[in-house]
Design a protein around this motif. Structure first.
Motif, PDB file in Angstrom:
ATOM      1  N   SER A 221     106.340   6.420 156.234  1.00  0.00           N
ATOM      2  CA  SER A 221     106.922   7.563 156.937  1.00  0.00           C
ATOM      3  C   SER A 221     105.805   8.309 157.650  1.00  0.00           C
ATOM      4  N   VAL A 222     106.118   8.842 158.826  1.00  0.00           N
ATOM      5  CA  VAL A 222     105.110   9.543 159.629  1.00  0.00           C
ATOM      6  C   VAL A 222     105.712  10.839 160.168  1.00  0.00           C
ATOM      7  N   THR A 223     104.824  11.720 160.620  1.00  0.00           N
ATOM      8  CA  THR A 223     105.286  13.000 161.162  1.00  0.00           C
ATOM      9  C   THR A 223     104.831  13.237 162.597  1.00  0.00           C
ATOM     10  N   SER A 224     104.119  12.286 163.203  1.00  0.00           N
ATOM     11  CA  SER A 224     103.673  12.470 164.587  1.00  0.00           C
ATOM     12  C   SER A 224     104.148  11.316 165.453  1.00  0.00           C
ATOM     13  N   ALA A 225     104.395  11.611 166.722  1.00  0.00           N
ATOM     14  CA  ALA A 225     104.875  10.592 167.652  1.00  0.00           C
ATOM     15  C   ALA A 225     103.839   9.498 167.862  1.00  0.00           C
ATOM     16  N   ASP A 226     102.562   9.862 167.906  1.00  0.00           N
ATOM     17  CA  ASP A 226     101.514   8.863 168.106  1.00  0.00           C
ATOM     18  C   ASP A 226     101.451   7.891 166.928  1.00  0.00           C
ATOM     19  N   SER A 227     101.513   8.405 165.718  1.00  0.00           N
ATOM     20  CA  SER A 227     101.489   7.535 164.543  1.00  0.00           C
ATOM     21  C   SER A 227     102.740   6.664 164.484  1.00  0.00           C
ATOM     22  N   TYR A 228     103.856   7.222 164.885  1.00  0.00           N
ATOM     23  CA  TYR A 228     105.121   6.483 164.889  1.00  0.00           C
ATOM     24  C   TYR A 228     105.015   5.255 165.796  1.00  0.00           C
ATOM     25  N   ALA A 229     104.531   5.465 167.023  1.00  0.00           N
ATOM     26  CA  ALA A 229     104.370   4.339 167.946  1.00  0.00           C
ATOM     27  C   ALA A 229     103.321   3.360 167.445  1.00  0.00           C
ATOM     28  N   ALA A 230     102.227   3.860 166.873  1.00  0.00           N
ATOM     29  CA  ALA A 230     101.167   2.986 166.372  1.00  0.00           C
ATOM     30  C   ALA A 230     101.688   2.051 165.285  1.00  0.00           C
ATOM     31  N   CYS A 231     102.625   2.527 164.479  1.00  0.00           N
ATOM     32  CA  CYS A 231     103.206   1.688 163.431  1.00  0.00           C
ATOM     33  C   CYS A 231     103.981   0.517 164.025  1.00  0.00           C
ATOM     34  N   ALA A 232     104.623   0.749 165.164  1.00  0.00           N
ATOM     35  CA  ALA A 232     105.343  -0.349 165.818  1.00  0.00           C
ATOM     36  C   ALA A 232     104.373  -1.421 166.288  1.00  0.00           C
ATOM     37  N   TYR A 233     103.269  -1.025 166.931  1.00  0.00           N
ATOM     38  CA  TYR A 233     102.278  -1.990 167.388  1.00  0.00           C
ATOM     39  C   TYR A 233     101.686  -2.771 166.210  1.00  0.00           C
ATOM     40  N   ALA A 234     101.602  -2.122 165.051  1.00  0.00           N
ATOM     41  CA  ALA A 234     101.028  -2.764 163.867  1.00  0.00           C
ATOM     42  C   ALA A 234     102.017  -3.660 163.140  1.00  0.00           C
ATOM     43  N   GLY A 235     103.254  -3.748 163.636  1.00  0.00           N
ATOM     44  CA  GLY A 235     104.242  -4.633 163.033  1.00  0.00           C
ATOM     45  C   GLY A 235     104.863  -4.113 161.758  1.00  0.00           C
ATOM     46  N   LEU A 236     104.927  -2.779 161.620  1.00  0.00           N
ATOM     47  CA  LEU A 236     105.414  -2.191 160.381  1.00  0.00           C
ATOM     48  C   LEU A 236     106.916  -1.937 160.364  1.00  0.00           C
ATOM     49  N   GLY A 237     107.608  -2.234 161.468  1.00  0.00           N
ATOM     50  CA  GLY A 237     109.053  -2.047 161.481  1.00  0.00           C
ATOM     51  C   GLY A 237     109.566  -1.596 162.826  1.00  0.00           C
ATOM     52  N   LEU A 238     110.874  -1.338 162.881  1.00  0.00           N
ATOM     53  CA  LEU A 238     111.520  -0.880 164.112  1.00  0.00           C
ATOM     54  C   LEU A 238     111.250   0.606 164.325  1.00  0.00           C
ATOM     55  N   VAL A 239     111.087   0.989 165.585  1.00  0.00           N
ATOM     56  CA  VAL A 239     110.999   2.396 165.950  1.00  0.00           C
ATOM     57  C   VAL A 239     111.856   2.629 167.179  1.00  0.00           C
ATOM     58  N   GLN A 240     112.236   3.871 167.384  1.00  0.00           N
ATOM     59  CA  GLN A 240     112.979   4.262 168.585  1.00  0.00           C
ATOM     60  C   GLN A 240     112.192   5.345 169.298  1.00  0.00           C
ATOM     61  N   VAL A 241     111.787   5.055 170.521  1.00  0.00           N
ATOM     62  CA  VAL A 241     110.899   5.930 171.279  1.00  0.00           C
ATOM     63  C   VAL A 241     111.392   6.056 172.715  1.00  0.00           C
ATOM     64  N   PRO A 242     110.944   7.082 173.432  1.00  0.00           N
ATOM     65  CA  PRO A 242     111.309   7.183 174.853  1.00  0.00           C
ATOM     66  C   PRO A 242     110.872   5.934 175.611  1.00  0.00           C
ATOM     67  N   ARG A 243     111.756   5.437 176.464  1.00  0.00           N
ATOM     68  CA  ARG A 243     111.483   4.184 177.174  1.00  0.00           C
ATOM     69  C   ARG A 243     110.260   4.301 178.072  1.00  0.00           C
ATOM     70  N   TYR A 244     110.029   5.478 178.666  1.00  0.00           N
ATOM     71  CA  TYR A 244     108.866   5.625 179.540  1.00  0.00           C
ATOM     72  C   TYR A 244     107.573   5.336 178.795  1.00  0.00           C
ATOM     73  N   ARG A 245     107.564   5.652 177.513  1.00  0.00           N
ATOM     74  CA  ARG A 245     106.330   5.516 176.729  1.00  0.00           C
ATOM     75  C   ARG A 245     105.937   4.063 176.514  1.00  0.00           C
ATOM     76  N   VAL A 246     106.923   3.170 176.453  1.00  0.00           N
ATOM     77  CA  VAL A 246     106.636   1.770 176.119  1.00  0.00           C
ATOM     78  C   VAL A 246     106.956   0.814 177.263  1.00  0.00           C
ATOM     79  N   ALA A 247     107.262   1.337 178.445  1.00  0.00           N
ATOM     80  CA  ALA A 247     107.668   0.476 179.559  1.00  0.00           C
ATOM     81  C   ALA A 247     106.607  -0.577 179.877  1.00  0.00           C
ATOM     82  N   ASP A 248     105.339  -0.184 179.961  1.00  0.00           N
ATOM     83  CA  ASP A 248     104.269  -1.134 180.281  1.00  0.00           C
ATOM     84  C   ASP A 248     104.088  -2.156 179.166  1.00  0.00           C
ATOM     85  N   ASP A 249     104.215  -1.734 177.930  1.00  0.00           N
ATOM     86  CA  ASP A 249     104.046  -2.658 176.801  1.00  0.00           C
ATOM     87  C   ASP A 249     105.184  -3.667 176.721  1.00  0.00           C
ATOM     88  N   LEU A 250     106.392  -3.247 177.092  1.00  0.00           N
ATOM     89  CA  LEU A 250     107.518  -4.180 177.121  1.00  0.00           C
ATOM     90  C   LEU A 250     107.307  -5.238 178.200  1.00  0.00           C
TER      91      LEU A 250
END
Length: 299
Positions: A221-250
């Protein structure tokens, strides 16, 4: 020092619960702030503040005088703005959601400061709940649902959201094709804790116009948006984030779009300010400027 300056100083001390912090906000020496309040109490012949070694709180008379001062100062600033027609000026303290600020607002600040050269900005960013009044902020920009009924909120934009995960996570767990697959395939989520009470936020999916919420197992569990997204990159599970934030990574394949046919509920972006005061001219121009920026952005 005139009465309006004394009122302004008194209001800031009440809101910040500190002579030192109030003096810092208004860019005056602490001794000047202390003398101002002493003169005010002497002129009114009543004690307005109770002082301890840790905090400053208004007396009953002080609380009543504070409410009147807030109304009077707001009316005065509004009148000055109408009749003097001078450029907005003074210190503007704002608190912004960090990712939103870095992506859209901060890169455009030079044009704001060129348009309003008499405004000095103090920007704080983060995801935590803030107390606007007692922390001395004029306004706060936040994304997500709003629960603080003591604030006035103006909606600025709507953020499209995406459910994403890393390619490694999908390789281990499988690509879901239905919402039921999220459970049968053993998917997990990164839990985002929001608000002052750290309440877990469920995943949500729009199915035939209806939002369906779902909690999945979570080992982190996390309390910051940056840590939340970082967990997704690390393969720790599903996250839901603003599409603009991950558009380039997708596009680059660093993240995978999960169940795009069942998108999360769009997230509102709002600006909040205390309901017991009118918007000052400098706050109003900042609010309008941010609204225009987000209206132009691809979000």
């Amino acid at each position: 020092m005139d009465r309006f300056e004394e009122m302004r100083n008194f209001v800031r001390v009440v809101e910040r619960k500190s002579f030192t912090k109030a003096a810092g906000d208004l860019l005056i020496p602490r001794a000047t702030m202390t003398n101002s309040i002493q003169r005010l109490e002497a002129r009114l012949r009543t004690r307005l503040l109770d002082r301890t070694t840790r905090t400053v709180v208004p007396t009953l008379d002080g609380e009543a005088y504070y409410r009147r001062c807030v109304d009077i100062l707001a009316e005065l600033e509004e009148a000055d703005g109408i009749f003097r027609r001078t450029d907005p000026r003074g210190l503007l303290r704002v608190n912004l959601q960090g990712t939103l600020a870095r992506k859209f607002i901060i890169p455009r600040l030079p044009e704001f400061l060129e348009r309003y050269p008499c405004i000095d900005l103090m920007i704080s960013d983060g995801d935590r709940f803030v107390d606007l009044v007692h922390e001395g902020f004029d306004c706060v920009v936040r994304s997500g649902g709003l629960s603080d009924s003591s604030m006035i909120a103006r909606r600025l934009a709507i953020l499209r959201e995406a459910t994403v995960a890393s390619p490694d996570y999908i390789a281990r767990t499988g690509m879901p094709e239905t919402l039921e697959d999220l459970k049968t395939q053993g998917h997990t989520m990164v839990c985002f804790l929001s608000g002052a009470d750290d309440k877990p936020i469920p995943l949500d999916f729009t199915v035939n116009g209806t939002v369906r919420q779902m909690m999945l197992p979570a080992s982190i569990s996390v309390t910051s948006a940056d840590s939340y997204a970082a967990c997704a990159y690390a393969g720790l599970g599903l996250v839901q984030v603003p599409r603009y934030r991950v558009a380039d990574d997708l596009k680059a394949g660093r993240l995978v779009d999960i169940l795009p046919e069942f998108p999360p509920d769009p997230m509102p972006v709002s600006i909040l300010y205390p309901q017991n005061r009118q918007l000052s001219v400098r706050v109003r121009v900042f609010v309008d400027w941010v609204a225009n920026i987000l209206a132009e952005a691809d979000i």
